[in-house]
Design an enzyme around this catalytic site. Structure first.
Site, short mmCIF file in Angstrom:
data_model
loop_
_atom_site.label_atom_id
_atom_site.label_comp_id
_atom_site.label_asym_id
_atom_site.label_seq_id
_atom_site.Cartn_x
_atom_site.Cartn_y
_atom_site.Cartn_z
N HIS A 83 0.85 -1.19 0.00
CA HIS A 83 0.00 0.00 0.00
C HIS A 83 0.87 1.23 0.00
CE1 HIS A 83 -4.30 0.92 0.46
NE2 HIS A 83 -3.87 2.09 0.90
N ASP A 162 -13.50 1.92 7.05
CA ASP A 162 -12.53 2.76 6.32
C ASP A 162 -13.20 3.41 5.11
OD1 ASP A 162 -9.89 3.85 5.69
OD2 ASP A 162 -10.02 2.55 3.95
N ARG A 169 -13.00 11.97 4.71
CA ARG A 169 -11.71 12.70 4.82
C ARG A 169 -11.35 13.35 3.48
NH1 ARG A 169 -7.90 8.25 5.86
NH2 ARG A 169 -6.31 9.83 5.98
N SER A 184 -6.21 3.87 8.50
CA SER A 184 -6.84 3.60 7.21
C SER A 184 -6.05 2.56 6.42
CB SER A 184 -6.94 4.92 6.43
OG SER A 184 -7.26 4.70 5.09
N LYS A 188 -6.94 -1.89 6.22
CA LYS A 188 -7.16 -2.61 4.95
C LYS A 188 -6.17 -3.76 4.81
CE LYS A 188 -7.23 1.17 2.23
NZ LYS A 188 -7.65 2.42 2.84
N1 URA Z 1 -4.11 5.43 1.60
C1 URA Z 1 -5.12 4.99 2.40
O1 URA Z 1 -5.66 3.92 2.19
N2 URA Z 1 -5.50 5.77 3.41
C2 URA Z 1 -4.94 6.96 3.68
O2 URA Z 1 -5.35 7.60 4.64
C3 URA Z 1 -3.89 7.41 2.85
C4 URA Z 1 -3.50 6.62 1.81
#
Ligand code: URA
Length: 433
Positions: A83, A162, A169, A184, A188
């Site tokens: 990620h 999320d 956000r 966040s 995931k």
């Molecule tokens: N990627 C995400 O999944 N969440 C964030 O807050 C920033 C980048």
């Protein structure tokens, strides 16, 4: 608990106090019913007041368990997930996931949509006609067993809390917060059930963390939360002062990712994907050194195994694999408008933030929750840091559908370039591992 509880949570955070696990559990389990104005007030209080590591850990854990946590024990071999904390022109996942899978390591990827001025993988893949990132868990696992790669968005069954907080956000100026980003991203990654988690923490103007020290603080937080939740997390801090590659947008980023998988991509993007992939292969035990992993990945690009895996992946998720040979099957802009240099010299700086903002202004980002995106628009960079430029030469092209947005986007792109008399070199791509 009734609505007043949310009011007390807002006040607790506004006054800088710590939330208990019970308070956060209430918030996460009621997140869909909490009015937008209260949720956004609470998010802003978190941005301004922060969270302790124990609050961040509870929030991450609760968000991860707000839906199903995938059990991948019936998928052979270790599963990896990666990620990014968000960048401009950051199409790494589109390259890295098929590349790593083609080298024999399974990639179970859970992705998000665009956030703030940054693009999201889930929006990008939707430029491929027919491709669906919203797949049921059973299909996700079946794909992992059959072709070693699957990509899903967090909506529905996976980390749904999320999904709600992320969308809020995006449009309330509450992205730039270490605890909110950490919760966040990691929620995931935990929900995806992966064994090997690689986090690409971006630093620089195009990132949410504007300097190396705050990117390092975000990386430290995510590693500590991972440790407390028994997940091994590897973080790489990487450059996002200028956009990655040349394409910023959606269709054009997919096209650039395809070129990279074919060995014809920009050097910075190729290099970053190979470096991150080497770490994943090492973490998964597929090689004994990072260098051996990198060599294996370069070989997969040269042999065609990487692009073959991308083709399989697109087909499996309902997409039209002809985009590999014919990228024009993806949404295309009506106009391609050059932005010219107003002086000669060398590009000293190419600020990623105004480029991301230009793409968003052209229709490539959301100004309100759930707004549709124009997947055709964006920016195509012709000159990057270190390049020589003559006066009047094209610095970049704007990919435009709505001419009303042209003037503002042109100004943003002009402002992103700093041109000076002396040669400059691009900063190091990887700052820390
Ligand atoms: N990627 C995400 O999944 N969440 C964030 O807050 C920033 C980048």
């Amino acid at each position: 608990m009734a609505n007043p509880s949310m009011l007390s949570l807002i006040k607790t955070k506004r006054d800088g106090s710590e939330h208990s696990r019970e308070e956060l559990a209430w918030l996460v389990s009621n997140v869909k019913e909490i009015p937008d104005y209260q949720l956004s007030a609470w998010l802003m209080a978190v941005v301004l007041r922060g969270m302790t590591i124990s609050e961040t850990t509870h929030l991450t854990d609760l968000m991860a368990h707000s839906g199903q946590v995938m059990n991948l024990s019936d998928v052979p071999g270790p599963c990896a997930d990666k990620h990014s904390t968000g960048g401009v022109g950051d199409k790494v996942t589109l390259v890295l996931a098929p590349l790593v899978a083609s080298a024999g390591v399974t990639v179970a990827k859970l992705s998000g949509r665009g956030l703030g001025h940054t693009g999201g993988t889930v929006d990008k893949v939707e430029a491929i006609p027919g491709f669906t990132p919203e797949i049921p868990i059973e299909q996700f696992k079946q794909q992992l067993r059959e072709i070693q790669i699957a990509l899903a968005s967090q909506t529905g069954e996976l980390a749904p809390a999320d999904g709600v907080l992320y969308a809020m956000r995006d449009v309330t100026g509450t992205v730039e917060s270490i605890p909110l980003i950490a919760a966040s991203v990691l929620s995931k990654k935990i929900a995806s059930g992966a064994d090997v988690i690689l986090l690409d923490v971006k630093t620089g103007s195009g990132a949410f963390m504007k300097d190396d020290a705050s990117a390092k603080a975000l990386a430290d937080t995510m590693m500590e939360v991972g440790r407390r939740l028994n997940k091994q997390v590897v973080c790489v801090v990487s450059e996002m002062g200028q956009p990655l590659g040349h394409a910023v947008g959606h269709s054009n980023e997919v096209a650039e990712a395809i070129q990279t998988l074919q060995g014809k991509g920009p050097e910075d993007l190729t290099e970053l994907c190979v470096r991150l992939g080497g770490l994943i292969l090492l973490g998964a035990g597929a090689v004994s050194t990072r260098e051996a992993g990198e060599a294996k990945l370069r070989e997969a690009i040269v042999s065609g195994a990487a692009i073959d895996k991308f083709r399989e992946f697109v087909k499996a998720q309902g997409g039209d694999p002809r985009v590999i040979e014919s990228p024009e099957l993806m949404p295309q802009p009506r106009l391609r408008v050059p932005v010219e240099a107003t002086q000669e010299g060398y590009v000293q700086q190419l600020d990623a933030l105004p480029i991301g903002i230009a793409c968003k202004d052209l229709g490539g980002g959301r100004l309100f929750k759930g707004a549709p995106l124009d997947l055709a628009v964006g920016v195509e960079l012709k000159k990057k840091v270190g390049d020589r430029v003559e006066k009047g030469e094209t610095l970049a092209y704007l990919l435009v559908n709505d001419e009303a947005k042209l003037a503002e986007a042109t100004e943003s792109v002009q402002s992103a370039y700093r041109i000076g008399p002396t040669p400059a070199s691009a900063p190091d791509l990887i700052r820390a591992v």
